[in-house]
Design an enzyme around this catalytic site. Sequence first.
Site, PDB file in Angstrom:
ATOM      1  N   ASN A  60      -0.905   5.618   2.750  1.00 33.32           N
ATOM      2  CA  ASN A  60      -1.438   6.011   1.239  1.00 33.32           C
ATOM      3  C   ASN A  60      -2.798   6.991   1.428  1.00 33.32           C
ATOM      4  O   ASN A  60      -3.648   6.578   2.042  1.00 33.32           O
ATOM      5  CB  ASN A  60      -1.427   4.929   0.637  1.00 33.32           C
ATOM      6  CG  ASN A  60      -1.730   5.164  -0.999  1.00 33.32           C
ATOM      7  OD1 ASN A  60      -1.538   6.504  -1.276  1.00 33.32           O
ATOM      8  ND2 ASN A  60      -2.143   4.259  -1.907  1.00 33.32           N
ATOM      9  N   SER A  98       0.795  -1.216   0.006  1.00 33.93           N
ATOM     10  CA  SER A  98      -0.213  -0.071  -0.147  1.00 33.93           C
ATOM     11  C   SER A  98       0.981   1.163   0.024  1.00 33.93           C
ATOM     12  O   SER A  98       1.789   1.483   0.795  1.00 33.93           O
ATOM     13  CB  SER A  98      -0.827  -0.188   1.458  1.00 33.93           C
ATOM     14  OG  SER A  98      -1.639   1.190   1.203  1.00 33.93           O
ATOM     15  N   GLY A  99       0.635   1.985  -0.923  1.00 34.94           N
ATOM     16  CA  GLY A  99       1.461   3.502  -1.135  1.00 34.94           C
ATOM     17  C   GLY A  99       2.510   3.185  -2.046  1.00 34.94           C
ATOM     18  O   GLY A  99       3.420   4.536  -2.191  1.00 34.94           O
ATOM     19  N   SER A 159      -5.465   4.537  -0.880  1.00 33.97           N
ATOM     20  CA  SER A 159      -5.073   3.217  -0.950  1.00 33.97           C
ATOM     21  C   SER A 159      -6.249   2.387  -1.390  1.00 33.97           C
ATOM     22  O   SER A 159      -7.399   2.407  -0.904  1.00 33.97           O
ATOM     23  CB  SER A 159      -4.764   2.860   0.526  1.00 33.97           C
ATOM     24  OG  SER A 159      -4.558   1.660   0.657  1.00 33.97           O
ATOM     25  N   SER A 160      -5.968   1.595  -2.408  1.00 32.77           N
ATOM     26  CA  SER A 160      -7.114   0.710  -2.857  1.00 32.77           C
ATOM     27  C   SER A 160      -7.235  -0.532  -1.649  1.00 32.77           C
ATOM     28  O   SER A 160      -6.537  -0.979  -1.333  1.00 32.77           O
ATOM     29  CB  SER A 160      -6.675  -0.150  -4.175  1.00 32.77           C
ATOM     30  OG  SER A 160      -6.676   0.969  -5.190  1.00 32.77           O
ATOM     31  N   GLU A 162       1.227  -7.301   3.149  1.00 33.48           N
ATOM     32  CA  GLU A 162       0.992  -6.424   4.303  1.00 33.48           C
ATOM     33  C   GLU A 162       1.227  -6.782   5.423  1.00 33.48           C
ATOM     34  O   GLU A 162       0.973  -7.845   5.844  1.00 33.48           O
ATOM     35  CB  GLU A 162      -0.571  -5.662   4.277  1.00 33.48           C
ATOM     36  CG  GLU A 162      -0.758  -4.892   3.028  1.00 33.48           C
ATOM     37  CD  GLU A 162      -2.523  -4.419   3.414  1.00 33.48           C
ATOM     38  OE1 GLU A 162      -3.075  -4.822   4.282  1.00 33.48           O
ATOM     39  OE2 GLU A 162      -2.805  -3.630   2.508  1.00 33.48           O
ATOM     40  N   GLY A 164      -0.963  -5.174  -2.167  1.00 35.27           N
ATOM     41  CA  GLY A 164       0.229  -5.830  -2.051  1.00 35.27           C
ATOM     42  C   GLY A 164       0.563  -6.495  -0.694  1.00 35.27           C
ATOM     43  O   GLY A 164      -0.557  -6.627   0.325  1.00 35.27           O
ATOM     44  N   THR A 218      -2.011   1.851  -7.752  1.00 37.80           N
ATOM     45  CA  THR A 218      -3.399   2.523  -8.553  1.00 37.80           C
ATOM     46  C   THR A 218      -2.984   3.462  -9.633  1.00 37.80           C
ATOM     47  O   THR A 218      -3.599   3.414 -10.793  1.00 37.80           O
ATOM     48  CB  THR A 218      -4.143   2.899  -7.509  1.00 37.80           C
ATOM     49  OG1 THR A 218      -4.636   2.173  -6.608  1.00 37.80           O
ATOM     50  CG2 THR A 218      -5.478   3.791  -8.116  1.00 37.80           C
TER      51      THR A 218
END
Length: 1049
Positions: free
Chosen positions: A156, A104-105, A159-160, A388, A386, A109
């Site tokens: 992020n 994330s980050g 973040s998705s 985590e 991703g 995206t």
Amino acid sequence: MAEHESLEFGKADFVLLDNVSMEEFMANLKLRFEKGRIYSYIGEVVVSVNPYRAMNIYGRDTVEQYKGRELYERPPHLFAIADAAYKAMKRRNKDTCIVISGESGAGKTEASKYIMQYIAAITNPNQRAEVERVKNMLLKSNCVLEAFGNAKTNRNDNSSRFGKYMDINFDFKGDPIGGHINNYLLEKSRVIFQQDGERSFHSFYQLLRGAPDSLIRLLHMQKDATAYSYIKVGGQIKSSINDGADFKAVADAMKVIGFTGDEIQTVYRILAAILHLGNLTFGVDGDTTLIENVKLVSVLRDLLSSSEDGVEKALLYRTVATGRDVIEKQHTEQEASYGRDALAKAMYERLFCWIVGRINDIIEVKNYDARVHGKNTVIGVLDIYGFEIFQNNSFEQFCINYCNEKLQQLFIQLVLKQEQEEYQREGIPWRHIDYFNNQIIVDLVEQQHKGIFSVLDEACMNVGKVTDEVFLQGLNGKLAKHAHYTSRKLSPTDKSLEFDRDFRIRHYAGDVVYSVVGFIDKNKDTLFQDFKRLLYNSSNPVLKAMWPEGKLSITEVTKRPLTAATLFKSSMISLVENLASKEPYYVRCIKPNEVKSPLLLEQERCRHQVEYLGLLENVRVRRAGFAYRQTYPRFLQRYKMISEFTWPNHDLPSDKDAVRRLLQGCGFDGDAAYGKTKVFIRTPRTLFSLEEQRADMVQRIVLFLQKVWRGTIARMRYRRMKAALTILQAYRRYKVKSYIREVIRRFKNVRSMKDYGRHVKWPTPPKVLRRFEDALKSIHSRWWAWTLIKGLSPEEALQVRAKVACLEALKGHRADMGLQRAWEGNYLRDSPDSAASFALVSSELQRKDKFMRVLFSCNVRKINRFHKAENRTLLITDRHLYKMDPLKQYKPMKSIPLYNVTGLSVSPGKDQLVVLHTRDSRDLVVCLQGMQPAGDSRVGELVGALLGHFNSEFELNPTCCRSSCEAAVQTTAPPSAHPVFFLFFFNHTVTLGSEGTDPDVWSRDGGITGARRRSRSQPCRRETDDYRRQPNPRLRLAPLQEGRRRCPA
């Protein structure tokens, strides 16, 4: 190898590292990041580092640079991998996919959006409206999905919180014709709870901060996010996100995609209902559970378009079927709160899935027949969470990390498979490569009966009260001997794990500790059937369609729903199978730091990501055999200038032989292998040496090409100039000939015209002939004049000559010159009163002075120096000027030789004043009179007679004028009278060496200073001899102003 990337930016492809080690990998990654190179290659894998700043590398110009190029031809970029996938799809008719992964980050995206933009930019060159519509909807769908599926986290701002796989369908021409989106594991727990510093999904904040006041009132809301329990944590956070602008952008995107107005309103109603649900609180009155804020029930009834009793009943009671009997069981306060939160999460998840499904309904390919339209090919873009590792890792992190294990396994398998297949195709020996096979971890999670998912499902199916601790005990019992699993019970000395709460899995990316708290509830994902029936019975058709299972009665619901773990495992297996059927391309995203700085790359954080992304293993796989491979034609195209045998073209039997000859000439034959269609180079040093030699030769070739091209340009410019000059000259000749022909045509019959062509209009000449036209006009004017005068008698010719002389002298100075009448000259000869006596006197004077003819005779009024006026007669012959007394039978009173007359002064008025200047400064001042008819002007005739006489005398004897001879017209302005004009006649009979004269000058008191004779060798002397008389306004003259005109001498 990427072009235009010097070694000062590091190595653009990690495969070309001298030594494959983590230290060298990180050093190269850091160097490229610090130099602003955020993209690198590992063979055909793009490594992307989040720059945390806007970069001008995604514009239209950049798109054109990568369009249709091979990977190695341009510096590393997302556009290169997107173009490679598109070419593979279009040229080889293969389905392809682009897998984007990272934590994330890391920029996943954004990478997926840039890839979509690139594909949209290079397709539909003919601008077909339907294709443009599909492209626009595909791009707009990103905006909508981000609003409802993304959230601000501590890592992020965008973040998705779900996984997304989008298939883009293309027709046989390579233009997009539709698509399909699959979503995976929405983090719906974020609806009711967020960690400190994080927000819920963007959609809630966009509605509160961007919706108009009328909509806010309709939804019974207020704009303060802290007023709602579910999102008040995120509502207190200051963020750079512009929720107001995003609300309008999302609304516009939904309209473009095809959402109706009622559907959009329903979306807003559901979001508002979820926020109001969070504010519901429950209390207890004895044994009865009550809703404390009852007013919210009516608000929910209005927003959900259902009955108020139905809403309250669903929140407080649960309907249970026991055989044929149906009973209502009241919730406890805890059960009511759990049901409320479960309803909020389920409503948002259903809303999100409905939005994805609605987008799919609109963008899916319709009426496509492969037999008619050709094969329908696909490019898939996977943007999924991703790996985590948080402080508290729960069920969601476990599923996410399992997903990454599956994708990593697929990644290594496909890379190895591609490498092995390529070696086999080319006939190059393959040797086994050792790598970390994470299949053991995948089996740990998904294996039947023994895997963690199976143990979790088994715990959820047990009868009675099932707790998370029971699930952990099941894991300890079945996985006690597994090398990648441990817990506090299995490792009592490991104090990093809590008893009956934590377990650890050794993932390929590192060890992760998971807390089992919430695993059972999240896996069951329990939502009471009463809520489903409530929402299905809503009068809102859109909301009703989201809950199709609500139509079943309580007695019909017998099948146990699938658990969240089972659903997710099935979707992951399906996803991997889908990806394995396509030709994959990879984008590996790295987050450089936690503080979102564009300048900082934290070594340990990036090292960890490189490890769990398997980047170093990817390099080892690519470097296991040969670091570089390329087809023979492309290798020759790049390096053929190095060898004399291949430049500019070779004459060997095949490209393979040419490449072999080239490498042998450079001494690299032992470091290369020759496949069927490709050359394989083992070490990067060989490639760098080839590049250096190529760079040196390219410089020399460029100079040579510049020389040739500049010479070509110069010759082309010369030919153009010569052609232009030829055309110009031909055009000028044409214009000149055309003009001359037109002049000839117009003046062809000029001799027979009455006015000899004076009325003929001259044609407009070209610029080059303007002076020539003046000359032609002058010639015509001379011819016209000669034609007019050639038939005149000598007397008429003299008169014309005099008139011309008068006109030249007085033109512009005197209005009436008498040119329109016949000039008699000797007017006294024809006077009836004086003809006889005048004739007698003139005959006597002719006999005496031997003059040939009379130039002019007229009665005058003489004015002397004493201002006394008397009648006199003026007779001018070709030798003398006579002043006569008419009262005494024209007795001559004074005779002045004509050569003593130095000038003549006339006035411009009607007084006909004439001053005859003499050498002795005894000027004769007269006014002409006695004209018939009265008022007739004879001044012009007098001037013309004298000028005509002197001019004709000069033409007969031109050698007589050896000194300065000139006739000058000079204008003077007396202080209180009209200006006076002077004509000076310098002696035309002076022989060589005789004295000249100076023109008169004015005296200080207004008189006339006479002209004196002077020797040409002596300086001019001006003597003042005042013309003594009373002041006369017409004779008070000012200094001379006009210039002289030279005589023909």
